[in-house]
Design a protein around this motif. Structure first.
Motif, PDB file in Angstrom:
ATOM      1  N   ARG A  27     -44.700 -52.770  36.997  1.00 29.36           N
ATOM      2  CA  ARG A  27     -45.891 -53.512  37.417  1.00 29.36           C
ATOM      3  C   ARG A  27     -45.987 -53.554  38.941  1.00 29.36           C
ATOM      4  O   ARG A  27     -47.082 -53.402  39.505  1.00 29.36           O
ATOM      5  N   ARG A  47     -53.086 -59.903  34.996  1.00 28.37           N
ATOM      6  CA  ARG A  47     -53.273 -58.878  33.970  1.00 28.37           C
ATOM      7  C   ARG A  47     -51.993 -58.091  33.699  1.00 28.37           C
ATOM      8  O   ARG A  47     -51.097 -58.000  34.528  1.00 28.37           O
ATOM      9  N   TYR A  48     -51.940 -57.497  32.480  1.00 34.35           N
ATOM     10  CA  TYR A  48     -50.856 -56.580  32.140  1.00 34.35           C
ATOM     11  C   TYR A  48     -51.078 -55.250  32.859  1.00 34.35           C
ATOM     12  O   TYR A  48     -52.140 -55.000  33.447  1.00 34.35           O
ATOM     13  N   ARG A 115     -46.955 -50.525  23.534  1.00 37.40           N
ATOM     14  CA  ARG A 115     -47.746 -50.184  24.715  1.00 37.40           C
ATOM     15  C   ARG A 115     -47.129 -49.015  25.475  1.00 37.40           C
ATOM     16  O   ARG A 115     -47.720 -48.511  26.419  1.00 37.40           O
TER      17      ARG A 115
END
Length: 229
Positions: A27, A47-48, A115
């Motif tokens: 991230r 947010r992801y 994901r």
């Protein structure tokens, strides 16, 4: 107290079937790339990772389509490279192969919803598709958990109603998505979340590892919706 039968189990991958990715590190790198393109931080703070790329790409597209396309490609290439590098040095938890085989022998349907990208999952676990009914990775679906449509896609493939399925994962988003569909949700302590975080997310059961979950037993569910741990 009522009971329900579990006919299918959806598993998260990283932190559940295999050691976790360094998602905070990933991230940070995506944010560095995004800020380098002068995208306002307040657009993506909460947010992801993939959602950061989506919203930043849309913001850039309003200004210059070519820049947006370059950013989006670069960001997705970045996270795929990180995933593939990690996958080359990662293998499933030692007990997972035998556990998945035992579920198949018990006629429990299984699928992985992750994901992560498909290539990295299969690099980590080359014979995964010999042991589960389906894999729905990031590049297989349009919507990613915590969007419930990621899980719903897998359940439709397995032809199983949510109330007869369990979601097993190490993250709060796994629990949030499963609970929103009415699934039985099992949190495991092998990944990103501790007992308190999984409890707060609404997990019906919290276990040290996913191989401790036996879906062939009748699952007790209190009629007031509370967990029966």
């Amino acid at each position: 107290m009522s009971t329900r039968s579990i006919n299918a189990v959806l598993f998260d991958f990283d932190g559940t079937l295999a050691p976790n990715l360094d998602l905070p590190g990933m991230r940070r790198q995506v944010i560095e790339l995004t800020l380098a393109h002068e995208v306002p931080a307040d657009l993506f703070t909460e947010r992801y990772i993939v959602e950061i790329i989506d919203v930043a790409g849309a913001w850039l597209a309003d200004k210059d389509a070519e820049t947006a396309a370059h950013y989006t490609t670069s960001a997705h290439d970045l996270i795929t490279e990180i995933e593939m590098t990690a996958a080359a040095a990662t293998r499933p938890f030692p007990e997972i192969t035998a556990y998945l085989d035992s579920l198949r022998q018990a006629d429990i349907l299984t699928a992985v919803v992750t994901r992560n990208c498909r290539a990295a999952v299969l690099e980590t676990f080359p014979d995964l598709l010999d042991r589960v009914s389906a894999l729905f990775a990031r590049d297989d679906v349009t919507y990613l958990k915590p969007d419930t449509r990621h899980l719903s896609t897998a359940l439709r493939h397995l032809r199983c109603a949510p109330q007869n399925a369990a979601m097993v994962g190490d993250g709060r988003l796994d629990i949030h998505a499963g609970k929103a569909l009415g699934m039985y949700c099992v949190g495991v302590l092998t990944g990103s979340s501790d007992h308190a975080a999984l409890t707060e997310a609404g997990a019906d059961l919290i276990l040290p590892r996913c191989a401790d979950f036996n879906p062939t037993h009748q699952i007790g569910v209190r009629d007031d919706g509370a967990r029966d741990n």
